[in-house]
Design a protein around this motif. Structure first.
Motif, mmCIF file in Angstrom:
data_model
loop_
_atom_site.group_PDB
_atom_site.id
_atom_site.type_symbol
_atom_site.label_atom_id
_atom_site.label_comp_id
_atom_site.label_asym_id
_atom_site.label_seq_id
_atom_site.Cartn_x
_atom_site.Cartn_y
_atom_site.Cartn_z
ATOM 1 N N GLY A 45 40.689 50.592 42.149
ATOM 2 C CA GLY A 45 41.440 50.403 43.390
ATOM 3 C C GLY A 45 42.487 51.477 43.579
ATOM 4 O O GLY A 45 43.154 51.876 42.622
ATOM 5 N N MET A 222 38.079 42.166 41.084
ATOM 6 C CA MET A 222 38.484 42.552 42.449
ATOM 7 C C MET A 222 39.821 41.910 42.802
ATOM 8 O O MET A 222 40.730 42.574 43.325
ATOM 9 C CB MET A 222 37.432 42.093 43.465
ATOM 10 N N GLN A 226 43.206 43.956 43.517
ATOM 11 C CA GLN A 226 43.733 43.817 44.885
ATOM 12 C C GLN A 226 45.159 43.273 44.880
ATOM 13 O O GLN A 226 46.062 43.850 45.494
ATOM 14 C CB GLN A 226 42.808 42.882 45.662
ATOM 15 N N LEU A 243 38.746 49.637 47.389
ATOM 16 C CA LEU A 243 38.330 48.971 46.143
ATOM 17 C C LEU A 243 36.863 49.310 45.904
ATOM 18 O O LEU A 243 36.008 49.003 46.730
ATOM 19 C CB LEU A 243 38.509 47.454 46.256
ATOM 20 N N SER A 253 32.031 50.584 47.862
ATOM 21 C CA SER A 253 33.458 50.435 48.192
ATOM 22 C C SER A 253 33.696 49.445 49.324
ATOM 23 O O SER A 253 32.856 49.285 50.213
ATOM 24 C CB SER A 253 34.030 51.782 48.609
#
Lengths: 270, 286
Positions: A45, A222, A226, A243, A253
């Protein structure tokens, strides 16, 4: 100032080193690049500006199970990637088939170049991190040649920065105070304004990983990346984040906007 | 800044030290031999070159490969039957060479050292595909050093490399020439002065779905056939070296068993041709 007029030799002084080091750190900047490993892959990320950045520009896939990510000056990273390609070509042309050009080969030949650039007084504005999906280890090399190995996740960039400009001391603050007390006040003011995004990001990521070497699923990784980016990446005009999921040798992505804080939406009463 | 770095460093070719690929014997020779001074005598050297008789073969069977070779080392009329020509290079890979024995010895040691060097670098086990490329590099580089002179002196080797590739899950065979040419074969490879004779047997009898026993018997038969007509590689004087390699590992055929199998094939052939069985089969070790 440091150039010898009769030749191109640069006179190395400690000041020059400090200056170049600070310069490189500045160029790498305050923003974060986070990589988190999960069972069969990795999630990367970073901040994304549609106008300035290409998609997946900080990621270089080395082979189906490993990649290198970088953060800093894009030109430096691009050249680093070119070197990696030329290294692979040299080996496959002369010595071994492609599948033997593993992550350690890149690490052993390319990482020393970063150190030698630093030692010759021309540090690259680039931090890199090698990730191997076959092990849960990540190897980081900083622009000054320092290397470190991390387990599970790694954070690049996030160099400390001054949040608000320093104000001059008012007469009230200096009144009836000794010289020592004044300098103490000034230091406190300075430190209270310094932000260290990398420390906050590591702390947040540790809360997701605990004692684990890698997270269980893609979604977990994720979410971790995030949340950490939204929380710890310094504010900027463009609040989009990229990401990227690396799994089965493929990169995919997604792009996310950081939600604005509720305070930012408060409008002045009419 | 980075541009300077690019201009100053890679040609990566220079980064990889040649010492890992240069045969020590050739390195020394290169500095001592005056090529220009040697030119007038080259013709005589070619004319009187001693041939080094050998028969080494390798063939595929359904689970892997079988590699076999005779044991005769010869120099003109002098010979010895103690040369083991099939050598284990590690990681399910075997080499067998025809050529000058000192060169072969040097070549094998250099290949092992190159393999270990690269295993340290890439932290991976290097199997036959990698070893074949390294061997190609060694041969090519050393041919570049001495080219014509090396050939005129007869100082060269023609290796075959055979082994099991765990990634492709099958046996693989590579044939080389003395200049570093590499050729992968699907069925069998031969090398040495008896190679052509052995090839005739293999061409006739080889099948893709041979089992290990049949492949070993075929290998012995091929080397024996070559030895019958090639005076420098008599399989009837010493046991043939035979290795079978598959995914489970490598197995050597014991000397006595190799002799017994060769003997029974020999008797069968004699009977088939209606010839008298003579006491022409013995081993120095028996």
């Amino acid at each position: 100032m440091f150039e010898n007029q009769n030749s191109s030799t640069v006179i190395q002084t400690s000041d020059l080193f400090l200056m170049k080091e600070g310069d490189a750190a500045d160029k790498i900047g305050r923003h974060l690049l986070i990589i988190a490993l999960y069972k069969n892959g990795a999630v990367i990320g970073n901040r994304f500006d549609k106008r300035q950045n290409e998609e997946q520009q900080w990621i270089k896939k080395l082979n189906p199970t490993s990649l290198v990510v970088g953060l800093g000056q894009y030109g430096c990273f691009r050249s680093f990637c070119d070197l990696a390609d030329s290294l692979k070509l040299s080996i496959t042309d002369n010595f071994l088939p492609g599948r033997y050009v593993t992550l350690p080969v890149y690490d052993k030949y390319l990482t020393p170049m970063i150190r030698s650039a630093y030692e010759s007084g021309k540090p690259l504005a680039l931090d890199i991190m090698y990730a191997n999906l076959r092990s849960s280890k990540l190897k980081m090399a900083r622009f000054n040649g320092d290397t470190a190995t991390y387990v599970g996740f790694g954070v690049l960039g996030g160099y400390p920065y001054q949040d608000q400009p320093m104000q001059a001391l008012t007469s009230k603050e200096t009144q009836c105070k000794t010289k020592q007390q004044i300098s103490e006040t000034m230091r406190n003011m300075f430190e209270s304004g310094v932000r260290n995004p990398v420390k906050d990001a590591v702390k947040k990521m540790e809360s997701f990983f605990g004692e684990k070497k890698y997270l269980d699923a893609t979604d977990d990784a994720m979410d971790a990346v995030q949340e950490t980016l939204f929380l710890c990446d310094p504010p900027s005009k463009k609040e989009t984040f990229e990401l990227t999921v690396f799994e089965n040798g493929e990169l995919k992505s997604v792009y996310l906007e950081r939600p604005k804080s509720p305070i930012a939406n408060i409008e002045a009463p009419s | 800044m980075m541009e300077n770095m690019i201009h100053s460093t890679p040609d990566f070719k220079n980064l990889f030290e040649t010492k890992h690929f240069a045969l020590r014997s050739l390195e020394n020779l290169k500095s001592k031999v005056d090529l220009a001074g040697l030119a007038p005598t080259m013709h005589d050297l070619i004319k009187n070159r001693k041939t080094n008789g050998t028969t080494v073969i390798a063939l595929k069977y359904q689970d892997g490969i079988v590699i076999a070779g005779d044991r005769r080392g010869s120099y003109g009329h002098i010979h010895s039957d103690d040369f083991i020509k099939v050598q284990d290079m590690g990681n399910l890979t075997f080499i067998a060479c025809s050529g000058t024995s000192s060169y072969i010895d040097d070549l094998e040691k250099t290949l092992i050292s190159a393999r270990k060097y690269w295993e340290n670098i890439c932290e991976e086990t290097i199997y036959i595909d990698g070893q074949a490329q390294l061997l190609e590099r060694i041969l090519r580089q050393n041919f570049e050093y001495l080219n014509v002179l090396m050939y005129v002196l007869g100082y060269y080797a023609v290796p075959i490399l055979a082994g099991y590739d765990p990634f492709l899950k099958k046996g693989r065979l590579f044939e080389f020439d003395e200049t570093g040419g590499r050729y992968e074969k699907k069925d069998y490879v031969v090398s040495g002065s008896g190679g052509l004779l052995a090839e005739m047997v293999l061409d006739d009898k080889w099948e893709a779905d041979l089992n290990e026993t049949d492949a070993v018997l075929l290998a012995i038969r091929a080397v024996m056939r070559a030895s019958r007509d090639n005076y420098t590689s008599p399989g009837t004087l010493a046991p043939i070296t035979v290795y079978a390699v598959s995914k489970t590992g490598s197995r050597v055929l014991p000397e006595k068993k190799a002799l017994r199998l060769a003997w029974s094939l020999h008797i069968k052939d004699k009977k088939r041709r209606g010839e008298k069985i003579q006491a022409d089969f013995f081993s120095g070790k028996e």
